[in-house]
Design a protein around this motif. Sequence first.
Motif, short mmCIF file in Angstrom:
data_model
loop_
_atom_site.label_atom_id
_atom_site.label_comp_id
_atom_site.label_asym_id
_atom_site.label_seq_id
_atom_site.Cartn_x
_atom_site.Cartn_y
_atom_site.Cartn_z
N TYR A 179 0.97 -1.02 -0.03
CA TYR A 179 0.01 0.01 0.03
C TYR A 179 0.85 1.23 -0.22
CZ TYR A 179 -3.72 -3.08 1.45
OH TYR A 179 -4.76 -3.93 1.56
N LYS A 202 -0.77 -1.28 9.34
CA LYS A 202 -0.42 -1.52 10.53
C LYS A 202 -0.88 -3.17 10.95
CE LYS A 202 -1.19 -0.19 15.55
NZ LYS A 202 -1.81 0.92 16.29
N ASN A 216 2.09 4.60 1.38
CA ASN A 216 2.28 5.28 2.61
C ASN A 216 1.50 6.55 2.79
OD1 ASN A 216 3.38 5.58 5.39
ND2 ASN A 216 5.09 6.31 4.66
N ILE A 217 0.34 6.39 2.88
CA ILE A 217 -0.60 7.64 3.06
C ILE A 217 -1.60 7.38 4.11
CG2 ILE A 217 -0.40 8.66 0.46
CD1 ILE A 217 -2.99 6.98 0.01
N PRO A 218 -2.10 8.58 4.59
CA PRO A 218 -2.93 8.32 5.76
C PRO A 218 -4.31 7.33 5.70
CG PRO A 218 -2.51 10.65 5.58
CD PRO A 218 -1.83 9.76 4.40
N GLU A 219 -4.61 7.15 4.37
CA GLU A 219 -5.74 6.34 4.18
C GLU A 219 -5.64 4.91 4.36
OE1 GLU A 219 -8.75 5.16 0.30
OE2 GLU A 219 -7.38 6.63 0.05
N TYR A 220 -4.36 4.37 4.22
CA TYR A 220 -3.84 3.05 4.36
C TYR A 220 -3.22 3.02 5.63
CZ TYR A 220 -5.29 2.76 -0.37
OH TYR A 220 -5.77 2.71 -1.74
N LYS A 221 -3.10 3.86 6.54
CA LYS A 221 -2.04 3.75 7.68
C LYS A 221 -2.55 2.45 8.56
CE LYS A 221 -0.84 6.14 12.01
NZ LYS A 221 -0.87 7.54 12.65
N ASN A 222 -4.13 2.31 8.88
CA ASN A 222 -4.37 1.19 9.68
C ASN A 222 -4.23 -0.16 9.11
OD1 ASN A 222 -5.21 3.18 11.83
ND2 ASN A 222 -7.19 3.34 10.97
N GLU A 258 -10.56 -3.41 8.69
CA GLU A 258 -10.00 -2.62 7.79
C GLU A 258 -10.18 -2.81 6.19
OE1 GLU A 258 -8.90 0.11 9.03
OE2 GLU A 258 -8.97 -0.58 11.11
#
Length: 207
Positions: free
Chosen positions: A69, A80, A71-77, A137
């Motif tokens: 994915y 993880k 490395n943008i906020p939308e895919y952070k979770n 998620e």
Amino acid sequence: MFRIVTVMTTTIIIVAFIRILMKRADNGFDKSVNAFLERENNANSINKDFNTLNITFVKPSKTLPFREYENIPEYKNIIKRQQLVKRKLDLEMIKIPSNLTNTELKEMYGKNNFDKIFKLEDHYNVYVRSLFDWAKELYNLNNIYDCKKVLLEAVRLEANISQVYILLSQIYLKENDKNSILKLRDTVENMDLSLKSKVLEEISKYI
């Protein structure tokens, strides 16, 4: 379901409570208490060679839908969550029947293996919980194809998490796949789940 490892502390509290009850009534209950204490004492003296135990280890699938994915906020979770699952793949883990008492576990596996058995079970519990969190998620990102794959892995491992089966049923309902809901219900009926009746009731709502 995570088990309490502090066995001695728990036993002391139970015994103290039982002694209070015994002072209030003499209805044969004291014989049951003595039997319990004797069995617990005997269990604490049982030692076994771990390598000779009849243990079936849980084997996680190595073909889960891991993706790369951005490395943008939308895919952070989701990054993880899937990384946590990856880290747990090679751990040794076992699933222990939910209705066994600590005394029965010591009788089965030996008091000397008690901590190790709990550790292996904890690996399993954390792993299946991680699968469900990852699936949620994927669902939130509307990646239903991968979500189903992850949920089905949790089902295969008989995760004691009611929402695994409920979310999968909801997906099948959206896909108008009644046969899969029926198969899932049949599968759950043969599982050792602490909330089986609740899960079956929820699944039946989607049929």
